[in-house]
Design an enzyme around this catalytic site. Sequence first.
Site, mmCIF file in Angstrom:
data_model
loop_
_atom_site.group_PDB
_atom_site.id
_atom_site.type_symbol
_atom_site.label_atom_id
_atom_site.label_comp_id
_atom_site.label_asym_id
_atom_site.label_seq_id
_atom_site.Cartn_x
_atom_site.Cartn_y
_atom_site.Cartn_z
ATOM 1 N N LYS A 1 -6.723 3.353 -3.470
ATOM 2 C CA LYS A 1 -7.050 3.389 -2.034
ATOM 3 C C LYS A 1 -7.274 4.831 -1.609
ATOM 4 O O LYS A 1 -6.508 5.726 -1.975
ATOM 5 C CB LYS A 1 -5.918 2.750 -1.236
ATOM 6 N N ASP B 1 0.866 -1.176 0.000
ATOM 7 C CA ASP B 1 0.000 0.000 0.000
ATOM 8 C C ASP B 1 0.907 1.231 0.000
ATOM 9 O O ASP B 1 1.443 1.626 1.039
ATOM 10 C CB ASP B 1 -0.915 0.001 1.231
ATOM 11 N N LYS C 1 -10.105 0.397 -2.625
ATOM 12 C CA LYS C 1 -9.997 0.130 -1.191
ATOM 13 C C LYS C 1 -10.368 1.387 -0.414
ATOM 14 O O LYS C 1 -9.751 2.432 -0.573
ATOM 15 C CB LYS C 1 -8.588 -0.323 -0.815
#
Length: 229
Positions: free
Chosen positions: A159, A95, A188
Amino acid sequence: MNRDPLQELAAAIDHTLLKPGATRSDILRLCQQAREHGFAAVCVNPVWVEEAVHHLQGSPVVVATVIGFPLGATTTAVKVFEAREALRAGARELDMVIALGLLKGGEDQKVQADIAAVVEVAKEHGASVKVILETGLLSEEEKTRAAQLAVAAGASFLKTSTGFLGSGATVEDVALLRRIAPASVGVKASGGIRTFAQARAMLAAGANRLGTSSGVTIIEEARGWYARS
């Protein structure tokens, strides 16, 4: 046969512990909870990747970690080195935080190249990259541009947030990212998701994954909700 809705929910959760003061025993507890509930992944700081991989051996739960976290302001070379170290330790999802200053300054090519460099390393190890846009700090135009650049760079997921800066995930931002992302790219939602109601709203808006430190609470609330339904 339809899958159990609690299993479906758990399989969308990245069980997250990124507090700087997290200890070895905290990571063990996180991994035990992830095994018990069938979460998609645990997301930990890089220093704990090997520990998490050890505790999750034989489990379908994967280990995710963060790159350039939480500001995104390290150089591309540092992000690539950090990615290589995490992958060597056994992480399978990265991430990474977008270079926010470059994005806001309109240096799109550098932003895309920064992401692409990490994606390239991840692909060598069969790993995926979730690009953290930090939507709470961006204008609508910047969110759109950031999402498009991440997709072009090969991101596996868009994300919303680190959970450390800005306002965290919103239903509106999730829906925006879902509209921009092709079907092959996930979304996400992360940052401030603490209840089952919030989790349901994010999933309904188009999220494929939920990053949260409240996964156990969300599952317990969901179990009660489904029992009453």
